[in-house]
Structures are given as C-alpha cells and as structure tokens.
Design a protein around this motif. Structure first.
Motif, PDB file in Angstrom:
ATOM      1  N   VAL A   1       0.831  -1.206   0.000  1.00 18.39           N
ATOM      2  CA  VAL A   1       0.000   0.000   0.000  1.00 18.39           C
ATOM      3  C   VAL A   1       0.863   1.252   0.000  1.00 18.39           C
ATOM      4  O   VAL A   1       0.607   2.215  -0.740  1.00 18.39           O
ATOM      5  CB  VAL A   1      -0.952  -0.009   1.213  1.00 18.39           C
ATOM      6  N   ASP A   2       1.902   1.243   0.803  1.00 18.64           N
ATOM      7  CA  ASP A   2       2.768   2.420   0.883  1.00 18.64           C
ATOM      8  C   ASP A   2       3.455   2.694  -0.451  1.00 18.64           C
ATOM      9  O   ASP A   2       3.656   3.848  -0.836  1.00 18.64           O
ATOM     10  CB  ASP A   2       3.803   2.206   1.985  1.00 18.64           C
ATOM     11  N   GLU A   3       3.810   1.644  -1.157  1.00 22.46           N
ATOM     12  CA  GLU A   3       4.502   1.816  -2.437  1.00 22.46           C
ATOM     13  C   GLU A   3       3.553   2.198  -3.561  1.00 22.46           C
ATOM     14  O   GLU A   3       3.901   2.980  -4.450  1.00 22.46           O
ATOM     15  CB  GLU A   3       5.241   0.524  -2.796  1.00 22.46           C
TER      16      GLU A   3
ATOM     17  N   GLU B   1      -2.955   2.735  -9.655  1.00 23.03           N
ATOM     18  CA  GLU B   1      -2.130   2.331  -8.510  1.00 23.03           C
ATOM     19  C   GLU B   1      -2.208   0.818  -8.297  1.00 23.03           C
ATOM     20  O   GLU B   1      -1.229   0.186  -7.883  1.00 23.03           O
ATOM     21  CB  GLU B   1      -2.598   3.067  -7.261  1.00 23.03           C
TER      22      GLU B   1
ATOM     23  N   ASP C   1       0.253   3.548  -3.244  1.00 18.98           N
ATOM     24  CA  ASP C   1      -0.623   4.707  -2.979  1.00 18.98           C
ATOM     25  C   ASP C   1       0.162   5.996  -3.193  1.00 18.98           C
ATOM     26  O   ASP C   1       0.694   6.589  -2.253  1.00 18.98           O
ATOM     27  CB  ASP C   1      -1.167   4.615  -1.556  1.00 18.98           C
ATOM     28  N   LYS C   2       0.204   6.442  -4.434  1.00 22.83           N
ATOM     29  CA  LYS C   2       1.005   7.616  -4.773  1.00 22.83           C
ATOM     30  C   LYS C   2       0.431   8.900  -4.180  1.00 22.83           C
ATOM     31  O   LYS C   2       1.187   9.793  -3.773  1.00 22.83           O
ATOM     32  CB  LYS C   2       1.117   7.748  -6.297  1.00 22.83           C
ATOM     33  N   ASP C   3      -0.892   9.016  -4.161  1.00 22.53           N
ATOM     34  CA  ASP C   3      -1.483  10.258  -3.645  1.00 22.53           C
ATOM     35  C   ASP C   3      -1.742  10.204  -2.140  1.00 22.53           C
ATOM     36  O   ASP C   3      -2.283  11.160  -1.565  1.00 22.53           O
ATOM     37  CB  ASP C   3      -2.783  10.576  -4.386  1.00 22.53           C
ATOM     38  N   LYS C   4      -1.420   9.063  -1.512  1.00 20.21           N
ATOM     39  CA  LYS C   4      -1.522   8.919  -0.053  1.00 20.21           C
ATOM     40  C   LYS C   4      -2.923   9.262   0.467  1.00 20.21           C
ATOM     41  O   LYS C   4      -3.086   9.892   1.518  1.00 20.21           O
ATOM     42  CB  LYS C   4      -0.489   9.807   0.649  1.00 20.21           C
ATOM     43  N   ASN C   5      -3.946   8.803  -0.242  1.00 16.45           N
ATOM     44  CA  ASN C   5      -5.318   9.061   0.194  1.00 16.45           C
ATOM     45  C   ASN C   5      -5.951   7.854   0.877  1.00 16.45           C
ATOM     46  O   ASN C   5      -7.140   7.847   1.186  1.00 16.45           O
ATOM     47  CB  ASN C   5      -6.184   9.498  -0.988  1.00 16.45           C
ATOM     48  N   GLY C   6      -5.165   6.795   1.080  1.00 19.25           N
ATOM     49  CA  GLY C   6      -5.678   5.611   1.750  1.00 19.25           C
ATOM     50  C   GLY C   6      -6.498   4.716   0.861  1.00 19.25           C
ATOM     51  O   GLY C   6      -7.081   3.730   1.339  1.00 19.25           O
TER      52      GLY C   6
END
Length: 663
Positions: free
Chosen positions: A480-482, A495, A484-489
């Motif tokens: 998920v961390d890798e 993605e 999720d480029k926009d970091k919106n969960g």
C-alpha cells in the motif's frame, strides 16, 4: 601368307579317308615333318576347322539372391566392426586399468593446528571448526580458505544440483550430511524388490564435491546460532558416542529434506518407510523372508496367507510404484523359483484416503492405473483411513456413500507407510527460532529462497524442507505504501496495476491469478467507486493467497531450486566487489530475479507400464511407456558410473531375473 604356310595348307587339304589311310596303312613310310612345322600345321588345321564362337550372355542372378548376398556382406562387415570395437574397448579398458595401479607417496602434509585442536566458543562452548584438515594441504586449498564459507545441510537433490552448478574457486564449500552419498530416490521401490541394485542408486558426495575442492562433515545438523553464524552439528566419535561441534558459515543452505507424516496413527513402529537406502534394504529382507517362511511345509495355511499379505498405506507415486514392483516380483520371479502355492496366496492391498490413487495426476491417468491394478488383482481401498497398525494386522475405516463409517481389518506381515511428509527435526528447530514461521510442514522462504526472518542473504532453504510463501497479506502495508502515490488511503486502478507488478515480483506463483487485472479490480470494488479501500484490498490479497498452490515436495522442484541457488551464488561471487562498493543492500535482487518453477511433468511406474502427466498432455501405456520411463530416469542419473550400473541391472533382470538373496 608365307610360302611354308601355303605348302602346309595344301598338304592337309585332303579327304578324311585319305588322312586315315595315311595313318593306318603300312609299311609305307610317311615323310618326317620337323617339330616346328608340325606345330604350325596343327594350329592351321585347328583354325580352318574351328566353328565361329557365338557369345552367350551370362545368366542374371535373381533379385532375392542379390539382396541376400548384399545383406550377408554388410552383416559380415558389421560383425567384424563390432568384434574389432569390442576388442579395442577391451584393450583400452585393460590398459586404463593397468595404469590405475600406481604408488602414490604422501609426505609432510601441512595441517593447521586449529584443525587438530579447534578452539571453543559459541553459546554452548563447543569446538568451533573454523579450519578443516584439508584446508592447507595444497595451494588451491589455501586460496579457498580465504573465500566465503558456504555450508550446505543435506546431500539430496537440491544439494547435488547446487554443487554441480557452483563455479570452482569462488566458495569454501562444506557439506554436512548424515550419509556420505546421495541417493536417486525415485528408483527406491525398484531397489526394494531387487529390480535394481542399491549400489546403482548412490553416488559418493566426496566425488561430487571434489570438483569444487570442497569437504564433507559426516553428521547431522541439530541447531543454529544465527547471531554468530554457527551451525551446531552432531557427529560420532571413534567409539560411536555423539559429540557436538560448531561449523561457522557465511552463507547457509538448508536442504535436509523431510520425514514421513504420522497423522497421529498409533503403531507406526510396525511399518516400513521408503525414503532412504536403509529403508529399501529392510523392505527387501522382509519380503524375501516372508516368502522363505511361507514356503516351509510347517507353515499353516492361515499363517502363509498372513505372511504373503502386503499392505501399502498411501496411493501416491511411492505407494503405487511399490505395490507394482511387488506384483512384478511375484509374477516374474516368485512364480518360477518358489512353490506355486506361494504365488497363489499373495495379496496386495493399497489403502488410499482419497477417492482415487495418483490423485495429483490427471483423471485419465488415475483411471488407467486403477483399471490396471484391478486386472492384476491388486486390492484398491479408496476413501479409507488407517486407524491403527498392529504387528500382525492393520485396522482401517471406510466411509460409505450413506455417511456410515465401517471398520475393517487386514491380516499381514508387511506394511509400508507412505502418506505424506512432515517437517525434519532440524527444519522444525529453525522455524522455532524465527518469528512468522507458522507453516507446519516446512520452512517458509521468499521468492529468492531466503528464510523468512533470518538475516538477509545469509540463510537459504530449498527442497522438501522449504515452502515458498504464497500470502501477499504479509506485505500489505509495504504494498500500500509503495502503490498509494497520492496517499489518500485508497488504491485506484492505476495504482492497483503498480501493486500487481510488485506482487508478481514478490510471489511469482501468483502470475496466473493476476492476468485479468481489470476484472479482478472490479470484482472487489464493492462500492463501485473505481478504487479499493483497505478492507477491500485486504480481502483481495487474502483470497489471492488462498488460491495459490504451493510447489509439491518433489525431486524436480528441489533440483531446479538447487540450480537456481548455484547460479545466483556464482553471480554474487562475480559481482560482490561492485555491489559492495555501491552499497547495495539487497544483493539477491540485484543479481537475480525470483525463483520460477517450470513443471516438466510427472511420471510413475505401475507394473510393466508407466504413466506421464505433462500438464495439458497425458501419456500412458505398456512396455513402450515403461522404456520411456526408464530412459527419463536413466538420463537424470548423477554420474556416468550410475548410468552404466543401472543399465547393467536392467539387462540382468531381463536375462537372469531379480536377485532373491537375503542380504
């Protein structure tokens, strides 16, 4: 024509009666003619009276005779060539044999004091074998002593494949194994009845490792100290008492195999197993002993039936091949050399917990094998479970179509237990030392065959002792961390494609389940918002892991993994300086991709016949398939020596039959 010739011609040109008168009338004198004149006269007479010769054509030979002569000619050529070849090979053999009898004198061999008197250390203050006896005996050995120490636990398929793939001179190689030879395990059922000899299936590990100038420690691994990179090994001293030593390593490969699964069934001490050479020898002694006792006149009919009842628990390849080999032994040898009543009283029973034998093969192969066994009066008991084993009988239960369970008993004097595998004691010890090792039958490794939880790039495992992880949930947060480029969960489709590529790198066996990315994404997008929240994503990864099938514990898998590790270690040795200069952390991923298994097919022997499961193609048949089965196993032998011995064994069986001796 000369004047003399004309005169002679005129002289002989007289009538026949006149010439007769010249010879028979007397005493009238006939003028004497010189010898030369007489010779010329006779020649002239013959020339004048000889009829002209008519040329006669020679009678033509028949086509059959011509071809017969050609066949005879070329057959003689072949026979002479073969005889010459045999003589040449024989002469070459004797010359080679004569050259092997040489006297070699070894004087003043250098040995390190640390090899004679190892220092003590480690948590248990045991001798630490940092230097072995042969580490300083020549210049090459001294160079290898400065190389990284590679320790391999086990001497099976994976270990041998690694040893045969490693480049010479890159590692200080030490093999720790309880036996100093490797065994061709697929032919153990044949060795158990004398179809092939034990010696034809083994190759000394020292001959295999000699190319690498490696060394053997005859013992078994019992513990591991990863913090100090020490392997605890149990060896036997000269009096036969066990002793513990530490063997240091820079890289450790665990390939110790597995043991038979008990499934909690009581009485397995009365069963035979078939995983080692000693098992095959014990089975062979029991089978021949049973026939010898059954042939005695003092043996009662009831006891004879029990002695000649053979029970095989397990309908996999090992169990099926053993039952087939016992049947062949009875049909081809026992019937010729023992009382016929012994052959008549033989009964072979195969107890299988599933509905079909060879259930991992295609349905057509299972049906073919079952039909052949039924024709040969081999008793197939399917959908049954062994509940207990006693010295003289086996108890099992069968679940009927109505759900009712019935109990049955088989009187016997031979039981083979071949019902799956369990974790080797050393592998179990390793899993207890590490977190997240929850598998019950093997050590969990990643796609690079690195043991999960062990220091990165130091400990590897392969073969029956290891299983490649199939769960992507363990990498959930990392994925998920890798991705999720926009970091919106949330993970949108773009993605998700990034995540899928990463999952394929982590778990290559998931590739077949991740082909239709859009369909998979839409299936788990329950709220149809074109994105996956964490709950939806977690459910997707969990179900994906459940659909992935682990690799089977077969020799084919272990061999491919061994070659993969050997190739990777060669690349690491060649690029070590460059990688370290660039401060690369994950050396394995830098030099090699993940392990990818390529299934080449499965095969099994079912009694003068064989079956091949090649994935989408199945092949089964009689003698032709059996010879193809032999050819595959012959080509997979470790050395030319075992190939020659195996070929000789098959020839001996065909000409003189199996060896019925009790050894």
């Amino acid at each position: 024509m000369s004047k003399l010739a004309r005169r002679m011609s005129a002289f002989i040109r007289v009538s026949q009666p006149t010439r007769l008168h010249l010879f028979h009338l007397g005493p009238r004198r006939v003028p004497r003619v010189p010898c030369a004149t007489r010779f010329l006269t006779e020649r002239a007479f013959q020339a004048s009276t000889q009829q002209p010769s008519i040329p006669i054509e020679p009678r033509s030979r028949s086509r059959l005779l011509t071809r017969s002569l050609q066949v005879a000619k070329y057959t003689s050529y072949f026979a002479l060539s073969a005889a010459f070849g045999v003589l040449a090979i024989g002469a070459g053999f004797f010359i080679h044999d004569a050259l092997t009898y040489t006297d070699q004198h070894v004087d003043r061999v250098p040995v390190s004091p640390l090899a004679l008197h190892p220092e003590r250390g480690g948590p248990k203050n045991l001798p630490v074998v940092r230097v072995l006896l042969a580490d300083e005996e020549d210049e090459e050995a001294r160079k290898l002593s400065d190389k990284p120490k590679l320790v391999i636990v086990g001497g099976g398929w994976g270990s041998v494949a690694t040893l045969q793939t490693l480049t010479r001179g890159e590692y200080h190689v030490t093999v720790v194994a309880p036996e100093n030879f490797t065994t061709f395990t697929p032919l153990l059922p044949s060795a158990a009845v004398g179809t092939v000899q034990i010696r034809s299936l083994i190759e000394p590990l020292r001959k295999i490792i000699a190319r690498l100038h490696g060394q053997i420690i005859h013992g078994k691994a019992v513990d591991l100290v990863m913090s100090e990179r020490l392997l605890e090994v149990e060896v036997l001293d000269s009096s036969g008492h066990p002793r513990q030593i530490y063997v240091p390593y820079d890289k450790l490969i665990i390939a110790c195999g597995s043991v038979s699964s008990t499934h909690g069934v009581p009485g397995l001490e009365h069963c035979f197993q078939l995983k080692t050479i000693s098992h095959a020898q014990a089975i062979r002694r029991r089978i021949i002993n049973n026939f010898e006792t059954a042939s005695l006149p003092t043996t009662s009919p009831e006891e004879r039936k029990r002695l000649l009842s053979f029970v095989v628990c397990g309908g996999g390849p090992t169990g099926v091949e053993t039952a087939a080999e016992i049947h062949d032994l009875c049909q081809e040898d026992i019937i010729n050399y023992y009382p016929k009543i012994c052959r008549k009283e033989v009964s072979i029973h195969v107890i299988q917990s599933r509905e079909h034998i060879l259930n991992t093969y295609s349905e057509a192969i299972s049906n073919f094998a079952e039909e052949k066994f039924r024709r040969e009066n081999v008793d197939l008991i399917t959908s049954a479970r062994v509940s207990a084993v006693f010295p003289d009988h086996v108890v099992y239960t069968v679940k009927g179509s109505d759900g009712k369970i019935t109990t049955h008993k088989i009187e016997n004097n031979f039981v083979l237990w071949s019902t799956g595998i369990a974790m080797n004691p050393f592998a179990e010890r390793v899993t207890n030392l590490l977190p997240n090792q929850v598998h019950k039958k093997a050590i969990v490794v990643d796609a690079h065959l690195r043991v999960k939880g062990a220091p990165l790039g130091e400990v590897y495992a392969m073969g029956d002792s290891a299983t490649i992880e199939t769960s992507a949930v363990d990498y959930f947060l990392e994925l998920v961390d890798e991705a999720d480029k926009d970091k919106n969960g949330k993970i949108d489709f773009d993605e998700f494609e990034i995540m899928v590529r990463r999952i394929k790198q982590r778990i290559p066996m998931s590739e077949s389940h991740l082909e239709k990315v859009r369909t998979l994404f839409n299936r788990y997008d329950s709220d149809a918002d074109n994105s996956l929240n964490l709950n939806e994503l977690c459910k997707l990864l969990e179900e994906l892991g459940n659909r992935i099938t682990a690799l089977p514990p077969t020799a084919q898998v272990a061999s491919q993994q061994g070659k993969y590790l050997g190739t990777k270690l060669n690349k690491l040795a060649a690029q070590r300086e460059v990688l370290e200069a660039n401060f690369v952390k994950d050396l394995d991923e830098a030099v090699s991709g993940p392990f990818r298994y390529r299934h080449l097919g499965s095969l099994a022997y079912i009694g003068n016949a064989a079956v091949f499961d090649l994935g989408n193609l199945s092949f089964m048949g009689g003698l032709f398939a059996m010879y193809a089965w032999r050819g595959v196993y012959w080509s997979e032998q470790v050395s030319a020596r075992t190939r020659a011995l195996l070929m000789i064994d098959w020839i001996i069986r065909g000409v003189w039959g199996r060896d019925l001796s009790i050894l």
